[in-house]
Write a protein that holds these residues in place. Structure first.
Motif, PDB file in Angstrom:
ATOM      1  N   ARG A  20       0.830  -1.202   0.000  1.00  0.00           N
ATOM      2  CA  ARG A  20       0.000   0.000   0.000  1.00  0.00           C
ATOM      3  C   ARG A  20       0.865   1.254   0.000  1.00  0.00           C
ATOM      4  N   ARG A  21       1.935   1.229   0.780  1.00  0.00           N
ATOM      5  CA  ARG A  21       2.830   2.388   0.855  1.00  0.00           C
ATOM      6  C   ARG A  21       3.489   2.658  -0.493  1.00  0.00           C
ATOM      7  N   ASP A  22       3.930   1.581  -1.158  1.00  0.00           N
ATOM      8  CA  ASP A  22       4.545   1.742  -2.476  1.00  0.00           C
ATOM      9  C   ASP A  22       3.558   2.360  -3.460  1.00  0.00           C
ATOM     10  N   GLN A  23       2.284   1.939  -3.360  1.00  0.00           N
ATOM     11  CA  GLN A  23       1.272   2.465  -4.265  1.00  0.00           C
ATOM     12  C   GLN A  23       1.034   3.951  -4.016  1.00  0.00           C
ATOM     13  N   GLU A  24       1.091   4.327  -2.736  1.00  0.00           N
ATOM     14  CA  GLU A  24       0.838   5.728  -2.385  1.00  0.00           C
ATOM     15  C   GLU A  24       2.011   6.635  -2.699  1.00  0.00           C
TER      16      GLU A  24
ATOM     17  N   ALA B  99       0.948   0.994 -13.100  1.00  0.00           N
ATOM     18  CA  ALA B  99       1.093   0.367 -11.789  1.00  0.00           C
ATOM     19  C   ALA B  99      -0.159   0.535 -10.937  1.00  0.00           C
ATOM     20  N   ALA B 100      -0.998   1.496 -11.287  1.00  0.00           N
ATOM     21  CA  ALA B 100      -2.228   1.724 -10.539  1.00  0.00           C
ATOM     22  C   ALA B 100      -3.158   0.516 -10.582  1.00  0.00           C
ATOM     23  N   LYS B 101      -2.951  -0.363 -11.545  1.00  0.00           N
ATOM     24  CA  LYS B 101      -3.782  -1.565 -11.631  1.00  0.00           C
ATOM     25  C   LYS B 101      -3.493  -2.557 -10.497  1.00  0.00           C
TER      26      LYS B 101
ATOM     27  N   ARG C 135       6.894  -1.837 -10.946  1.00  0.00           N
ATOM     28  CA  ARG C 135       6.524  -2.021  -9.549  1.00  0.00           C
ATOM     29  C   ARG C 135       6.952  -3.409  -9.060  1.00  0.00           C
ATOM     30  N   LEU C 136       6.715  -4.419  -9.873  1.00  0.00           N
ATOM     31  CA  LEU C 136       7.101  -5.768  -9.482  1.00  0.00           C
ATOM     32  C   LEU C 136       8.609  -5.927  -9.411  1.00  0.00           C
TER      33      LEU C 136
END
Length: 423
Positions: free
Chosen positions: A287-291, A326-328, A301-302
């Motif tokens: 979650r932190r990486d996404q934010e 990456a939002a997916k 992202r992976l």
């Protein structure tokens, strides 16, 4: 033509060399028979050519790494153990070093040096080595060993001996001479031989992730499930192969896997790629990486979470294009990714062959062997040592120590018995 000696040893591997050398040290006339052109062929390639000769863990921890009956080895380990082996090698000019996990290697990093040193040591004790000689059978009369029949250079000869030691090795790496001859000799003389299976061997899986072939992951956790029940877990290295998995953690679980498949049971492996993070902490990181890094692609992202060789396979499993935003990787996809990172599942479909197995599981029944002497309970004046016995262990130097210790005790016992028979 007959050739007489006090003790004849069949098989010039680790167990045979120690047995022959120890018997000769005690004054016995010893003949060591080897069917290959050079002694210690398997030892020369063990440990990827580096020879993990033993392990410096204390006795009780050593025994925990051995199956199926580790207690059988107490007397052998009391007679000759890890420090004794190191002293013997150092006396032959072979310095050793201790590495991670208390594993002991020659300082040169060359298994060949260990093999040559043990051959030289045995010969220095007075052992006569007879290479390129194939044993065709044992000579047993009135329930007692009296010699064997050998074929060499198209000629057959009987070799008379007061005592015999079988140290022919198991069934693994047959190209080195371990073709199971000893099991045939054992059964022919009334000894029970349990089911033989390859152990410490690679595992074939579905999926296989062939695109990641050659990738070695360190500090991961591998868990084995048989018929849905957890049967073991190992922390360490796992390597992706063209057909499945290898590496130290896999090898340590392979014995149970091979047994399960032989019994028609279902085996599955789960791989935890992030064992240092529990699910809650890993989810928080995702979650932190996404934010904090909302931009970029799924592949990028992976790549921050995985080796590059696994990114494509993970995108495929997630049903995402690596180039997609990456939002997916949110919601259900993020939960799916969490599951893959913590429990990457592999259905076990098979295992490597005898040509690849490091050791043999199964062998001559321990009920037919006296653990105090390595003497047969079926045939007088006959002894057994090494991988031929129904004993095997995890990686880490334990299997070679079994060979060295049982060989030493068998040689010592045979020499004393030969002396008694001569008196």
């Amino acid at each position: 033509m007959k050739l007489a000696c006090d003790v004849v040893v069949v098989g010039a591997g680790p167990a045979g060399l120690l047995a022959a050398g120890r018997a000769a040290m005690l004054g016995a006339r010893v003949l060591l028979i080897e069917k290959m052109e050079k002694p210690a062929r398997k030892l020369r390639i063990t440990g990827k050519g580096r020879a993990n000769v033993t392990n410096m863990k204390p006795l009780e921890e050593h025994l925990q790494e051995i199956q199926p009956e580790p207690r059988f080895l107490r007397q052998a380990f009391q007679a000759f153990f890890n420090r004794d082996l190191i002293e013997l090698l150092e006396a032959q000019g072979i310095a050793t070093r201790i590495e991670r996990g208390e594993r002991v290697f020659p300082a040169s990093g060359l298994a060949w040096d260990v093999a040559d040193a043990l051959v030289a040591w045995a010969e220095a004790q007075g052992v006569e080595i007879l290479p390129r000689a194939r044993v065709e059978g044992l000579l047993v009369e009135a329930g007692a060993f009296r010699g064997l029949v050998v074929a060499r250079r198209e000629a057959r000869q009987e070799i008379e001996a007061r005592c015999g030691i079988l140290a022919t090795g198991g069934h693994s790496y047959p190209a080195t001479g371990s073709t199971g001859d000893g099991y045939r000799f054992a059964e022919a003389t009334g000894h029970r031989v349990g089911p033989l299976r390859p152990s410490l061997v690679r595992i074939e899986t579905r999926p296989a992730y062939a695109s990641a072939q050659g990738l070695t992951l360190k500090n991961v956790r591998l868990t084995l499930w048989i018929d849905g029940k957890k049967q073991g877990s190992e922390f360490g290295e796992a390597e992706f192969t063209a057909k499945g998995l290898a590496g130290a953690a896999v090898l340590r679980l392979s014995r149970k896997i091979v047994e399960a498949l032989a019994a028609g049971r279902q085996a599955e492996l789960t791989l935890d790629l992030k064992p240092a993070l529990d699910p809650a902490k890993l989810e928080a990181r995702l979650r932190r990486d996404q934010e904090t890094q909302p931009g970029g692609s799924c592949g990028q992202r992976l790549r921050s979470l995985l080796p590059a060789a696994l990114v494509g396979s993970f995108c495929e499993a997630l049903g995402l294009d690596p180039a997609a935003p990456a939002a997916k990787l949110q919601g259900a996809k993020q939960r799916q990714l969490l599951g893959l990172l913590k429990e990457l599942r592999f259905a076990v479909t098979g295992h490597g062959s005898w040509e690849e197995a490091i050791v043999t599981a199964g062998g001559v029944s321990l009920k037919d062997i006296d653990p105090r002497t390595m003497a047969s309970r079926k045939v007088e004046n006959l002894y057994f040592a090494g991988e031929l016995l129904d004993l095997d262990a995890n990686t880490g130097g334990y299997n070679l120590q079994i060979a060295f210790s049982t060989g030493w005790l068998a040689g010592e016992s045979a020499a004393r018995q030969a002396s008694n028979l001569q008196a």
